[in-house]
Scaffold this motif. Structure first.
Motif, PDB file in Angstrom:
ATOM      1  N   VAL A  18      35.563  17.651  -6.504  1.00  0.00           N
ATOM      2  CA  VAL A  18      34.248  18.290  -6.601  1.00  0.00           C
ATOM      3  C   VAL A  18      33.197  17.248  -6.966  1.00  0.00           C
ATOM      4  O   VAL A  18      32.117  17.210  -6.377  1.00  0.00           O
ATOM      5  N   TYR A  19      33.528  16.375  -7.908  1.00  0.00           N
ATOM      6  CA  TYR A  19      32.614  15.302  -8.311  1.00  0.00           C
ATOM      7  C   TYR A  19      32.253  14.409  -7.117  1.00  0.00           C
ATOM      8  O   TYR A  19      31.081  14.136  -6.878  1.00  0.00           O
ATOM      9  N   SER A  20      33.249  13.991  -6.354  1.00  0.00           N
ATOM     10  CA  SER A  20      32.972  13.096  -5.221  1.00  0.00           C
ATOM     11  C   SER A  20      32.199  13.819  -4.113  1.00  0.00           C
ATOM     12  O   SER A  20      31.348  13.215  -3.447  1.00  0.00           O
ATOM     13  N   VAL A  21      32.456  15.106  -3.931  1.00  0.00           N
ATOM     14  CA  VAL A  21      31.720  15.874  -2.914  1.00  0.00           C
ATOM     15  C   VAL A  21      30.265  16.048  -3.345  1.00  0.00           C
ATOM     16  O   VAL A  21      29.351  15.938  -2.521  1.00  0.00           O
ATOM     17  N   ILE A  22      30.023  16.283  -4.635  1.00  0.00           N
ATOM     18  CA  ILE A  22      28.652  16.387  -5.140  1.00  0.00           C
ATOM     19  C   ILE A  22      27.946  15.043  -4.990  1.00  0.00           C
ATOM     20  O   ILE A  22      26.764  14.995  -4.623  1.00  0.00           O
ATOM     21  N   ALA A  52      34.216  23.524 -12.620  1.00  0.00           N
ATOM     22  CA  ALA A  52      33.982  22.131 -12.252  1.00  0.00           C
ATOM     23  C   ALA A  52      32.487  21.858 -12.071  1.00  0.00           C
ATOM     24  O   ALA A  52      31.973  20.829 -12.532  1.00  0.00           O
ATOM     25  N   LEU A  53      31.785  22.769 -11.411  1.00  0.00           N
ATOM     26  CA  LEU A  53      30.342  22.594 -11.221  1.00  0.00           C
ATOM     27  C   LEU A  53      29.597  22.650 -12.556  1.00  0.00           C
ATOM     28  O   LEU A  53      28.668  21.874 -12.788  1.00  0.00           O
ATOM     29  N   ALA A  57      27.265  19.730 -14.254  1.00  0.00           N
ATOM     30  CA  ALA A  57      25.887  20.037 -14.642  1.00  0.00           C
ATOM     31  C   ALA A  57      25.626  19.756 -16.114  1.00  0.00           C
ATOM     32  O   ALA A  57      24.516  19.360 -16.486  1.00  0.00           O
ATOM     33  N   ALA A  58      26.618  19.923 -16.952  1.00  0.00           N
ATOM     34  CA  ALA A  58      26.445  19.753 -18.396  1.00  0.00           C
ATOM     35  C   ALA A  58      26.572  18.311 -18.864  1.00  0.00           C
ATOM     36  O   ALA A  58      26.178  17.993 -19.987  1.00  0.00           O
ATOM     37  N   ARG A  59      27.091  17.441 -18.029  1.00  0.00           N
ATOM     38  CA  ARG A  59      27.306  16.043 -18.425  1.00  0.00           C
ATOM     39  C   ARG A  59      26.010  15.249 -18.343  1.00  0.00           C
ATOM     40  O   ARG A  59      25.568  14.852 -17.274  1.00  0.00           O
ATOM     41  N   ARG A  60      25.434  14.996 -19.483  1.00  0.00           N
ATOM     42  CA  ARG A  60      24.153  14.293 -19.525  1.00  0.00           C
ATOM     43  C   ARG A  60      24.256  12.829 -19.132  1.00  0.00           C
ATOM     44  O   ARG A  60      23.243  12.200 -18.839  1.00  0.00           O
ATOM     45  N   SER A  61      25.449  12.288 -19.098  1.00  0.00           N
ATOM     46  CA  SER A  61      25.624  10.890 -18.716  1.00  0.00           C
ATOM     47  C   SER A  61      25.531  10.685 -17.203  1.00  0.00           C
ATOM     48  O   SER A  61      25.380   9.555 -16.739  1.00  0.00           O
ATOM     49  N   LEU A  62      25.592  11.769 -16.442  1.00  0.00           N
ATOM     50  CA  LEU A  62      25.499  11.676 -14.982  1.00  0.00           C
ATOM     51  C   LEU A  62      24.036  11.636 -14.547  1.00  0.00           C
ATOM     52  O   LEU A  62      23.157  12.137 -15.251  1.00  0.00           O
ATOM     53  N   PRO A  63      23.777  11.063 -13.376  1.00  0.00           N
ATOM     54  CA  PRO A  63      22.402  11.046 -12.860  1.00  0.00           C
ATOM     55  C   PRO A  63      21.855  12.469 -12.688  1.00  0.00           C
ATOM     56  O   PRO A  63      22.587  13.397 -12.325  1.00  0.00           O
ATOM     57  N   LEU A  64      20.575  12.614 -12.953  1.00  0.00           N
ATOM     58  CA  LEU A  64      19.915  13.913 -12.875  1.00  0.00           C
ATOM     59  C   LEU A  64      20.092  14.555 -11.498  1.00  0.00           C
ATOM     60  O   LEU A  64      20.325  15.762 -11.392  1.00  0.00           O
ATOM     61  N   GLN A  65      20.006  13.773 -10.443  1.00  0.00           N
ATOM     62  CA  GLN A  65      20.135  14.309  -9.085  1.00  0.00           C
ATOM     63  C   GLN A  65      21.500  14.978  -8.872  1.00  0.00           C
ATOM     64  O   GLN A  65      21.592  16.034  -8.252  1.00  0.00           O
ATOM     65  N   MET A  66      22.561  14.377  -9.412  1.00  0.00           N
ATOM     66  CA  MET A  66      23.898  14.978  -9.285  1.00  0.00           C
ATOM     67  C   MET A  66      23.990  16.264 -10.092  1.00  0.00           C
ATOM     68  O   MET A  66      24.569  17.250  -9.639  1.00  0.00           O
ATOM     69  N   ARG A  67      23.421  16.260 -11.281  1.00  0.00           N
ATOM     70  CA  ARG A  67      23.447  17.454 -12.123  1.00  0.00           C
ATOM     71  C   ARG A  67      22.668  18.588 -11.467  1.00  0.00           C
ATOM     72  O   ARG A  67      23.108  19.737 -11.464  1.00  0.00           O
TER      73      ARG A  67
END
Length: 89
Positions: A18-22, A52-53, A57-67
């Protein structure tokens, strides 16, 4: 086994997939976006997709666009699974 349930066992979604598809869905390459969109539709029918989604969305360490993309996919897939009801008073 109940005849209503059918013979297929529900598949669990792989959070890494799911992460790689996002990630691919946020790409500038149209071919990647199209392929990820198709895969997200398939994944939305699997158990654990909402979790998974939500995790992405909750992981603040990820880029905003992915979230943001994860939130959009969560909203779109949940709309298909939940129906609105009108209650009469």
């Amino acid at each position: 086994m109940s005849p209503c349930l059918g013979s297929e066992t529900p598949q669990n979604v792989n959070p890494e997939e799911v992460y790689s598809v996002i990630c691919a869905a946020t790409s500038q390459d149209f071919a990647q976006v199209k392929a990820s969109s198709d895969r997200l539709k398939e994944l939305s029918e699997m158990t654990g997709m909402f979790d998974a989604l939500s995790e992405i969305a909750a992981r603040r360490s990820l880029p905003l666009q992915m979230r943001q993309q994860s939130i959009i996919e969560l909203k779109n897939s949940s709309m298909g699974h939940w129906s609105t009801r009108r209650y009469l008073v």
